[in-house]
Write a protein that holds these residues in place. Structure first.
Motif, PDB file in Angstrom:
ATOM      1  N   UNK A  26       4.459  -6.473   8.639  1.00 50.63           N
ATOM      2  CA  UNK A  26       4.869  -6.982   7.329  1.00 50.63           C
ATOM      3  C   UNK A  26       3.691  -7.379   6.447  1.00 50.63           C
ATOM      4  N   UNK A  27       2.495  -7.475   7.043  1.00 50.69           N
ATOM      5  CA  UNK A  27       1.307  -7.790   6.258  1.00 50.69           C
ATOM      6  C   UNK A  27       0.924  -6.654   5.314  1.00 50.69           C
ATOM      7  N   UNK A  28       1.470  -5.439   5.580  1.00 53.39           N
ATOM      8  CA  UNK A  28       1.031  -4.265   4.849  1.00 53.39           C
ATOM      9  C   UNK A  28       2.215  -3.583   4.183  1.00 53.39           C
ATOM     10  N   UNK A  29       1.984  -3.044   2.989  1.00 51.07           N
ATOM     11  CA  UNK A  29       3.048  -2.344   2.265  1.00 51.07           C
ATOM     12  C   UNK A  29       3.617  -1.199   3.103  1.00 51.07           C
ATOM     13  N   UNK A  30       2.754  -0.580   3.921  1.00 51.43           N
ATOM     14  CA  UNK A  30       3.182   0.566   4.721  1.00 51.43           C
ATOM     15  C   UNK A  30       3.940   0.180   5.978  1.00 51.43           C
ATOM     16  N   UNK A  31       3.928  -1.107   6.333  1.00 49.72           N
ATOM     17  CA  UNK A  31       4.506  -1.592   7.588  1.00 49.72           C
ATOM     18  C   UNK A  31       3.818  -0.956   8.803  1.00 49.72           C
ATOM     19  N   UNK A  32       2.551  -0.658   8.667  1.00 50.65           N
ATOM     20  CA  UNK A  32       1.789  -0.050   9.761  1.00 50.65           C
ATOM     21  C   UNK A  32       1.728  -0.996  10.950  1.00 50.65           C
ATOM     22  N   UNK A  33       2.035  -0.473  12.136  1.00 51.79           N
ATOM     23  CA  UNK A  33       1.984  -1.282  13.349  1.00 51.79           C
ATOM     24  C   UNK A  33       0.532  -1.563  13.731  1.00 51.79           C
ATOM     25  N   UNK A  34      -0.327  -0.554  13.611  1.00 48.24           N
ATOM     26  CA  UNK A  34      -1.752  -0.721  13.866  1.00 48.24           C
ATOM     27  C   UNK A  34      -2.416  -1.184  12.573  1.00 48.24           C
ATOM     28  N   UNK A  35      -3.150  -2.285  12.634  1.00 43.14           N
ATOM     29  CA  UNK A  35      -3.801  -2.837  11.447  1.00 43.14           C
ATOM     30  C   UNK A  35      -4.687  -1.786  10.791  1.00 43.14           C
ATOM     31  N   UNK A  36      -4.432  -1.454   9.542  1.00 46.79           N
ATOM     32  CA  UNK A  36      -5.216  -0.405   8.875  1.00 46.79           C
ATOM     33  C   UNK A  36      -6.664  -0.825   8.632  1.00 46.79           C
ATOM     34  N   UNK A  37      -7.522   0.168   8.474  1.00 41.67           N
ATOM     35  CA  UNK A  37      -8.892  -0.071   8.066  1.00 41.67           C
ATOM     36  C   UNK A  37      -9.013   0.233   6.579  1.00 41.67           C
ATOM     37  N   UNK A  38      -9.518  -0.740   5.830  1.00 43.99           N
ATOM     38  CA  UNK A  38      -9.729  -0.565   4.394  1.00 43.99           C
ATOM     39  C   UNK A  38     -11.224  -0.464   4.158  1.00 43.99           C
ATOM     40  N   UNK A  39     -11.691   0.709   3.773  1.00 40.52           N
ATOM     41  CA  UNK A  39     -13.129   0.933   3.628  1.00 40.52           C
ATOM     42  C   UNK A  39     -13.635   0.799   2.200  1.00 40.52           C
ATOM     43  N   UNK A  40     -12.738   0.604   1.250  1.00 42.69           N
ATOM     44  CA  UNK A  40     -13.149   0.542  -0.151  1.00 42.69           C
ATOM     45  C   UNK A  40     -14.151  -0.587  -0.383  1.00 42.69           C
ATOM     46  N   UNK A  41     -15.194  -0.285  -1.139  1.00 42.57           N
ATOM     47  CA  UNK A  41     -16.202  -1.308  -1.448  1.00 42.57           C
ATOM     48  C   UNK A  41     -15.849  -2.108  -2.694  1.00 42.57           C
ATOM     49  N   UNK A  42     -14.865  -1.611  -3.460  1.00 42.15           N
ATOM     50  CA  UNK A  42     -14.494  -2.345  -4.671  1.00 42.15           C
ATOM     51  C   UNK A  42     -12.991  -2.204  -4.899  1.00 42.15           C
ATOM     52  N   UNK A  43     -12.424  -3.054  -5.749  1.00 38.44           N
ATOM     53  CA  UNK A  43     -10.979  -3.130  -5.925  1.00 38.44           C
ATOM     54  C   UNK A  43     -10.644  -3.226  -7.409  1.00 38.44           C
ATOM     55  N   UNK A  44      -9.618  -2.487  -7.826  1.00 42.43           N
ATOM     56  CA  UNK A  44      -9.205  -2.447  -9.226  1.00 42.43           C
ATOM     57  C   UNK A  44      -8.765  -3.829  -9.699  1.00 42.43           C
ATOM     58  N   UNK A  45      -9.129  -4.156 -10.926  1.00 42.67           N
ATOM     59  CA  UNK A  45      -8.765  -5.443 -11.511  1.00 42.67           C
ATOM     60  C   UNK A  45      -7.762  -5.227 -12.653  1.00 42.67           C
TER      61      UNK A  45
END
Length: 390
Positions: A26-45
């Motif tokens: 439930x922590x993730x929009x995708x409901x992924x069972x395995x915690x995803x890896x987020x590699x992005x160095x920056x995030x849209x504002x």
């Protein structure tokens, strides 16, 4: 991450927390069972300086945040931070203080910690004093800000009394930091005994696969956390998202691994105690350890780390023994699934001044083992054949 459900009350056991704390689908929009890896160095504002939660990868990253929160939970802490290495975590803690402040450090610590305090921090005006456990209080001064200890110590495996040291530190309004790398949160919770900070080299048992270098600091003190969070961002001593992903995965087997490390190391220690070519075995899980009772009071078990002294061995004989090992790998580091052996006097603690090594009994006949997860019969057989070569 879509929510903050985090560590649910029903997660009472260590293994359950290691698998589920802040890692629920439930922590993730995708409901992924395995915690995803987020590699992005920056995030849209949404607009200038108007961002959802994350702004820039150095300041915060979802993969790192999951790991930091889970590690804090496992150590019975409120706040966790991950750093690029164990020494990176130590650098962050040392940077809490300013020129003229005084740090008391245990005399028997990791060689890299000794080197950092003695050769680097001193250049920036920090006063460092290395003392044994009996000399801590008499070395406290008005400018003393921190007492840094390891329990267990590296490599002679002394057991520092965390509760007694915390009471002493707080009596003098001094912080206590405990490096608990050798014991891990599976067996020991220094915060429960009054420590202000817990430090881990995640590289070792917590990751446990000898493929990630990382450190962590855990605290219940919001003021310390906020200062360390500022330093983490300002100094850029951060781990990569992929490494955080790897460690989050490793946490899920930490309980099982530590149980087997303990089982194997105790059997190895008992074998070595009876061997005629071994002078002394140092293992906190054995009644022969001088601080065995203290260890039992503050730890529920022991890891795979242990040391022993060869009987009347020269440096050359120690080298012969180590070179003869087939299953134990001659290498620095510890805490992986594989068994390692090393000679601290010329390897991990070579940077410690020679006179200090003599006082600490880090001699050329002292062998440090990291007992891994192999079959115990093979490990004992390997030690036996190597001892016969001396």
């Amino acid at each position: 991450m879509s929510g903050e459900s985090g560590y649910l009350p029903q997660h009472k056991g260590f293994a359950t927390a290691a698998i589920h704390a802040f890692q629920e689908p439930e922590q993730w929009e995708s409901l992924a069972v395995v915690t995803p890896m987020v590699s992005s160095t920056t995030f849209k504002q949404y607009g200038p300086a108007n961002f959802k939660k994350y702004e820039y990868g150095r300041s915060g990253n979802p993969s790192r945040e999951v790991l930091e929160k889970c590690l804090a939970t496992l150590d019975n802490g409120k706040y966790g931070l991950c750093w690029s290495s164990g020494l990176g975590a130590t650098t962050g803690v040392a940077s809490l203080f300013t020129a003229g402040d005084h740090i008391i450090c245990g005399d028997d610590v990791y060689g890299g910690t000794n080197r950092l305090f003695r050769q680097v921090c001193s250049k920036f005006g920090l006063e460092i004093t290395f003392v044994n456990e009996k000399e801590i209080e008499k070395n406290i001064k008005p400018n003393t800000k921190l007492i840094w200890i390891e329990s267990l110590t590296n490599p002679t495996l002394k057991v520092m009394d965390i509760k007694a040291t915390a009471e002493l530190a707080h009596k003098h309004n001094v912080l206590l930091a405990v490096d608990s790398t050798f014991v891990t949160p599976y067996f020991q919770h220094p915060l429960d005994f009054g420590a202000d900070l817990v430090i881990h080299s995640i590289t070792k048992y917590i990751n446990g696969h000898s493929d990630v270098i990382m450190g962590a600091t855990i605290t219940n003190n919001k003021e310390i956390y906020d200062k360390l969070k500022f330093l983490q961002n300002s100094m850029g001593i951060i781990p990569a998202p992929f490494d955080c992903y790897q460690v989050t995965r490793s946490l899920k087997t930490l309980a099982l691994r530590m149980q087997q490390h303990m089982k194997n190391s105790i059997q190895v220690a008992k074998f070595l105690e009876k061997h005629p070519k071994v002078a002394r075995v140092v293992h906190p899980g054995l009644p022969s350890h001088p601080q065995h009772d203290i260890f039992k009071r503050q730890s529920s078990g022991c890891s795979g780390i242990m040391s022993f002294y060869l009987k009347n061995a020269t440096l050359e004989q120690s080298r012969t023994f180590l070179s003869a090992l087939k299953i134990f790998t001659l290498a620095e580091s510890l805490g992986g699934y594989e068994s390692l052996a090393e000679l601290p006097s010329v390897m991990t603690h070579a940077s410690v001044p020679e006179d200090q090594r003599k006082v600490l009994k880090i001699t050329d006949d002292l062998i440090r083992l990291s007992v891994g997860l192999e079959d115990i019969e093979d490990l004992i057989s390997d030690l036996q054949q190597a001892l016969e070569k001396i």
